[in-house]
Structure formats: structure tokens, C-alpha cells
Motif scaffolding. Structure first.
Motif, short mmCIF file in Angstrom:
data_model
loop_
_atom_site.label_atom_id
_atom_site.label_comp_id
_atom_site.label_asym_id
_atom_site.label_seq_id
_atom_site.Cartn_x
_atom_site.Cartn_y
_atom_site.Cartn_z
N ALA A 44 0.83 -1.21 0.00
CA ALA A 44 0.00 0.00 0.00
C ALA A 44 0.86 1.26 0.00
O ALA A 44 0.54 2.26 -0.65
CB ALA A 44 -0.93 0.00 1.21
N LEU B 236 2.01 3.11 -3.17
CA LEU B 236 1.20 4.11 -3.86
C LEU B 236 1.85 5.49 -3.81
O LEU B 236 1.46 6.39 -4.55
CB LEU B 236 -0.20 4.16 -3.23
CG LEU B 236 -1.06 2.91 -3.39
CD1 LEU B 236 -2.37 3.06 -2.63
CD2 LEU B 236 -1.34 2.62 -4.86
N MET C 123 -4.75 -0.70 -16.22
CA MET C 123 -5.47 -1.21 -15.06
C MET C 123 -6.43 -2.33 -15.46
O MET C 123 -6.53 -3.36 -14.77
CB MET C 123 -6.25 -0.08 -14.38
CG MET C 123 -6.95 -0.51 -13.10
SD MET C 123 -7.86 0.83 -12.29
CE MET C 123 -6.51 1.90 -11.78
N CYS D 24 -6.12 -6.23 -14.26
CA CYS D 24 -7.24 -6.85 -13.55
C CYS D 24 -7.55 -8.23 -14.15
O CYS D 24 -7.66 -9.23 -13.43
CB CYS D 24 -8.46 -5.95 -13.64
SG CYS D 24 -9.92 -6.59 -12.79
N TRP E 174 3.22 5.82 -12.63
CA TRP E 174 1.78 5.64 -12.57
C TRP E 174 1.35 4.36 -13.29
O TRP E 174 0.35 3.73 -12.92
CB TRP E 174 1.05 6.85 -13.14
CG TRP E 174 0.88 7.95 -12.15
CD1 TRP E 174 1.45 9.19 -12.16
CD2 TRP E 174 0.08 7.91 -10.96
NE1 TRP E 174 1.07 9.92 -11.07
CE2 TRP E 174 0.23 9.16 -10.30
CE3 TRP E 174 -0.74 6.94 -10.38
CZ2 TRP E 174 -0.42 9.46 -9.11
CZ3 TRP E 174 -1.39 7.23 -9.18
CH2 TRP E 174 -1.23 8.48 -8.57
N THR F 189 1.80 1.74 -10.76
CA THR F 189 0.82 1.87 -9.69
C THR F 189 -0.55 1.38 -10.14
O THR F 189 -1.24 0.64 -9.41
CB THR F 189 0.73 3.34 -9.24
OG1 THR F 189 2.02 3.77 -8.77
CG2 THR F 189 -0.29 3.51 -8.12
N THR F 190 -0.98 1.78 -11.32
CA THR F 190 -2.29 1.32 -11.80
C THR F 190 -2.27 -0.18 -12.08
O THR F 190 -3.30 -0.85 -11.91
CB THR F 190 -2.72 2.09 -13.06
OG1 THR F 190 -1.68 2.03 -14.04
CG2 THR F 190 -3.03 3.53 -12.74
N ASN G 205 -0.63 -2.33 -10.25
CA ASN G 205 -0.82 -2.94 -8.93
C ASN G 205 -2.28 -2.84 -8.47
O ASN G 205 -2.83 -3.79 -7.90
CB ASN G 205 0.10 -2.26 -7.91
CG ASN G 205 1.56 -2.53 -8.18
OD1 ASN G 205 1.90 -3.51 -8.84
ND2 ASN G 205 2.42 -1.67 -7.69
N LEU G 206 -2.90 -1.69 -8.71
CA LEU G 206 -4.30 -1.53 -8.32
C LEU G 206 -5.21 -2.47 -9.11
O LEU G 206 -6.12 -3.10 -8.55
CB LEU G 206 -4.74 -0.08 -8.54
CG LEU G 206 -4.10 0.97 -7.61
CD1 LEU G 206 -4.48 2.37 -8.07
CD2 LEU G 206 -4.51 0.74 -6.17
N GLY G 207 -4.96 -2.58 -10.41
CA GLY G 207 -5.75 -3.49 -11.23
C GLY G 207 -5.55 -4.94 -10.80
O GLY G 207 -6.51 -5.72 -10.77
N ALA H 249 -4.81 -6.01 -7.80
CA ALA H 249 -5.51 -6.21 -6.54
C ALA H 249 -7.01 -6.41 -6.78
O ALA H 249 -7.64 -7.30 -6.20
CB ALA H 249 -5.27 -5.03 -5.61
N ALA H 250 -7.58 -5.59 -7.66
CA ALA H 250 -9.01 -5.72 -7.95
C ALA H 250 -9.31 -7.05 -8.63
O ALA H 250 -10.30 -7.72 -8.29
CB ALA H 250 -9.46 -4.56 -8.84
#
Length: 414
Positions: free
Chosen positions: A63, A66, A227, A231, A344, A347-348, A350-352, A354-355
Motif C-alpha cells: 500500500a 502508492l 489497469m 485486472c 503511474w 501503480t495502476t 498494482n491496483l488493477g 488487486a481488484a
């Protein structure tokens, strides 16, 4: 029409002035991130006696990543030589404290969080160096491919090295090794002449100044695609674990994931053998479509061996997809924001991821991995179609060569 032409060799990339001098230390520093998850997990478990706390510690570090784009903004503004050593010293010191000072769970999590906030953005910084090293040549795409393939190899080797150190010495020793790699690699990289350079900043005010490259619509669109692709791909990893668990061989999931990584390495090497001249949209859509097809076929794989072969073949699209995304980000952002823009993308991703993991977990729990693969493949196919969609006015999302459709190149749209 898209097309390809022959690209320069990897040897030509590495023979660029200061290339090896910069790249080898950067790889050394980035290897620390390959060792870190496993060594951190078992170090915290050993010091606290709790796997739950250890899992939270790894999540806290993730986290904290980020913050990477904001550290990259400092690098863009003040240069790598002035920013990266401070971050590396702080982060490596934090890892050593976690490894050597037995303390309570809250204190451990506090140190881990602080360490994550200070972790230097070595990957984006090296891609910034590649832009400078290849300036005036046609070697940037090949340099990015070399970088992506090398990073994939680091994250294959990192857990193996960490496991070996933990078996021979201890988990805290492996974590200290990660700290040493981070510090030594960073300090050696920033002694390269190229790391002193910064791009001339462009005066902006208001929301554009606060958001940085996120204020550029073209970059936001690239990030949405990354992202979405992350995902869908992450859903595949969770489904692989589900298949392995149901087959009674949970450890086999690691071999299937390794096959994907090996496919990615091969794909990156093959992709960079040619210079691709088509629009970024066509390239991204095609690569994501390959991943989509792989997940759909994987849904009907009769066993783990076939599943590994199918996903290994589909994996050839992974590294090229990131190469194209980095090149597209370069085209739509001005030079003084490109390190942050590159960050970025990570980062995106990693976010994708996780989702996607969360969604796939729900699907696998409520049905079967087969439906998870089909859902992931369908989602990736929709992402590929969306990339090719033409907005109102009939103009393509990005022009040939990756530039914005309506408007001027270089991310000058506000």
C-alpha cells in the motif's frame, strides 16, 4: 496500417555510452524488490509469531508503494542523484530495523510502512535513463524491452535467492540482503553521469500542478487500459491457484506462474526484434486480445500441464504490453514528467491486479476456476475492444505513433 521494421540489437543498446554503467547497478538495486516479499513475510512472522501480522506487513508495504509517483515527481524535479540516495538510505535502514529489532506488531507495521514510503523508484528511474541514453537513436523500444525482460527475470530469481538465504542462514538475513542490494545498487547507479540530468520544467498552475501527468487525458486513458489488463491477468493467477488446489497439488501453481513469466520473457525478446510502427491502440488491443484468448482456452485445459502450456503461450503478450504502455506514456507526457508517468503505470497495474485478485476470489469461491478464467478472458476482450473504439468525431484514441488524436503531441493538452 500497422507494420514492423528491423530494430537495433541488444548489443547496440548496451554499448551506448554509460548504458552498462547505469543499467547493471539499477538491476542490482531492483533485485532487492524480488527478495523483499518472501523475506519480509517470514521475518515478521518470526519476530511476532503471527502469520496474520506478517501478511498485513506485506500488504502495508504494498500500500505504501502508492507513494511511488510522488517520489518520482521529486526525481523529475531535482534529479536522481539528489533524491534516490536519500530514499535508499532511509528504506534500507528501515529494513535492517525490521530484521534485527524484535518488537511488537504495531511497531513492526509502523517501520514497514515507513520503509515502503521511502522505497526508491528504481524501475521508473532506469526507464528515464534509457530515454536519455537512447535520445537521438531508434533504440528506445529495444531498451524498454530489455528492461522489461530483465525485470521479469529479477522477479523470478528474487524468491529463489530469498529462499536459499532463508534455508542457509535465516529470514532476517535475507531481509538484510535485500536492504544491502537496494542501497548498493542505488548508490552505484546514481554515480553514472546520466543521473544528474533533469528535463526543463514547464510552468503550470492549479489542478495541473497538483495532478502532474495525471492532468493529461492521453495518459489517463493509457492508465485505464493498463489497469483493465492487469485486472484480467490477475484473475488468471488466482484461478491457477484454484485449479492447483482442487487437483491436490497447490504447489504446482508456482510452476504455472513461472511458465507465464517465461512466456513474458520470450515475448519481450521477440517483440523487440522489430520496431513496430503501427498505432499504440492497435498494438495494445492486439496484445490484450492474445491474453484474452489465452484465458478462454485455459478455462477448458484438462490438467495443470496443459494449463501451464496455454498460459505460457499467452504470457508472451505480457512484457510487450508494458513496453507499449511505457512508450505510449512517453509520447503523451512532456519530458519533465515522464518518470512520474512511468511510475503511474506501475501503480495502476498494482491496483488493477488487486481488484482482479479480489474478483477472481469471489468467482472461484462461488463457482469454479473455469468460470473465473472465462470471466477474465471476457473482461480482457472487452478491454481490447474498448481500446480500438473510436470516440465521437471519428478520430482514433491515439494517433499513429502514439500521439494524441485531437490536439498536439507531447501531452500539451490541459
Amino acid at each position: 496500417m500497422s507494420g514492423t521494421t528491423r530494430a537495433g540489437s541488444y548489443r547496440a543498446v548496451l554499448l551506448l555510452p554509460s548504458a552498462l554503467r547505469t543499467f547493471v547497478p539499477a538491476l542490482l538495486g531492483r533485485l532487492s524488490y524480488g527478495l523483499l516479499p518472501l523475506s519480509l513475510l517470514f521475518t515478521v512472522q518470526s519476530s511476532t509469531g503471527s502469520f496474520a501480522t506478517a501478511g498485513v506487513a506485506v500488504a502495508v508495504f504494498g500500500a505504501a508503494s502508492l507513494s511511488m509517483p510522488f517520489k518520482a515527481r521529486l526525481v523529475d524535479r531535482f534529479s536522481q542523484r539528489r533524491v534516490l540516495p536519500l530514499l535508499a538510505v532511509g528504506a534500507s535502514a528501515g529494513l535492517v530495523v525490521v530484521a534485527t529489532v524484535g518488537t511488537s506488531a504495531p511497531a513492526v507495521l509502523l517501520f514497514v510502512g515507513a520503509t515502503g514510503l521511502l522505497a526508491p523508484p528504481l524501475g521508473p528511474s532506469m526507464r528515464s535513463n534509457w530515454r536519455l541514453l537512447t535520445d537521438g537513436s531508434a533504440l528506445k523500444e529495444r531498451a524498454y524491452a530489455l528492461d522489461a525482460v530483465s525485470e521479469e527475470c529479477l522477479f523470478l530469481a528474487g524468491p529463489l535467492i530469498a529462499g536459499t538465504l532463508m534455508s542457509i542462514v535465516s529470514a532476517p538475513a535475507a531481509l538484510c540482503g535485500s536492504a544491502a542490494l537496494m542501497l548498493v545498487g542505488t548508490l552505484a547507479m546514481v554515480t553514472s553521469p546520466v543521473t544528474t540530468r533533469t528535463a526543463a520544467p514547464v510552468a503550470v498552475a492549479g489542478a495541473a500542478a497538483r495532478l502532474g501527468p495525471l492532468a493529461i487525458r492521453g495518459l489517463r486513458r493509457v492508465l485505464v487500459v493498463v489497469m483493465g489488463a492487469a485486472c484480467g491477468l490477475s484473475m488468471a493467477y488466482v484461478c491457477v491457484a484454484g485449479v492447483a488446489q482442487r487437483a491436490g497439488h497447490p504447489g504446482s501453481a508456482g510452476y504455472v506462474e513461472a511458465a507465464i513469466a517465461l512466456g513474458s520473457v520470450a515475448g519481450g525478446l521477440l517483440w523487440a526484434r522489430r520496431t513496430h510502427t503501427g498505432p499504440w491502440t492497435t498494438q495494445l488491443a492486439g496484445l490484450i486480445a492474445v491474453l484474452a484468448a489465452g484465458l478462454v482456452v485455459a478455462a477448458f485445459a484438462p490438467g495443470l500441464l496443459v494449463l501451464g502450456v496455454v498460459l505460457g503461450i499467452a504470457g508472451v503478450a505480457v512484457a510487450p504490453m508494458f513496453v507499449v504502455a511505457y512508450l505510449a506514456a512517453d509520447e503523451v507526457t512532456p519530458p519533465h514528467q515522464r518518470t512520474e508517468a512511468s511510475t503511474w503505470i506501475n501503480t495502476t497495474n498494482n491496483l488493477g491486479s488487486a481488484a482482479g485478485a479480489a474478483l477472481a476470489g469471489l468467482v472461484v469461491d462461488r463457482s469454479t476456476p473455469t468460470w473465473g478464467f472465462l470471466a477474465g478472458g471476457t473482461f480482457l476482450a472487452l478491454v481490447a475492444l474498448a481500446v480500438l473504439r473510436r470516440p465521437t468525431g471519428g478520430r482514433s484514441w491515439l494517433r499513429r505513433g502514439g500521439r494524441l488524436g485531437p490536439g498536439r503531441p507531447g501531452g500539451r493538452r490541459r
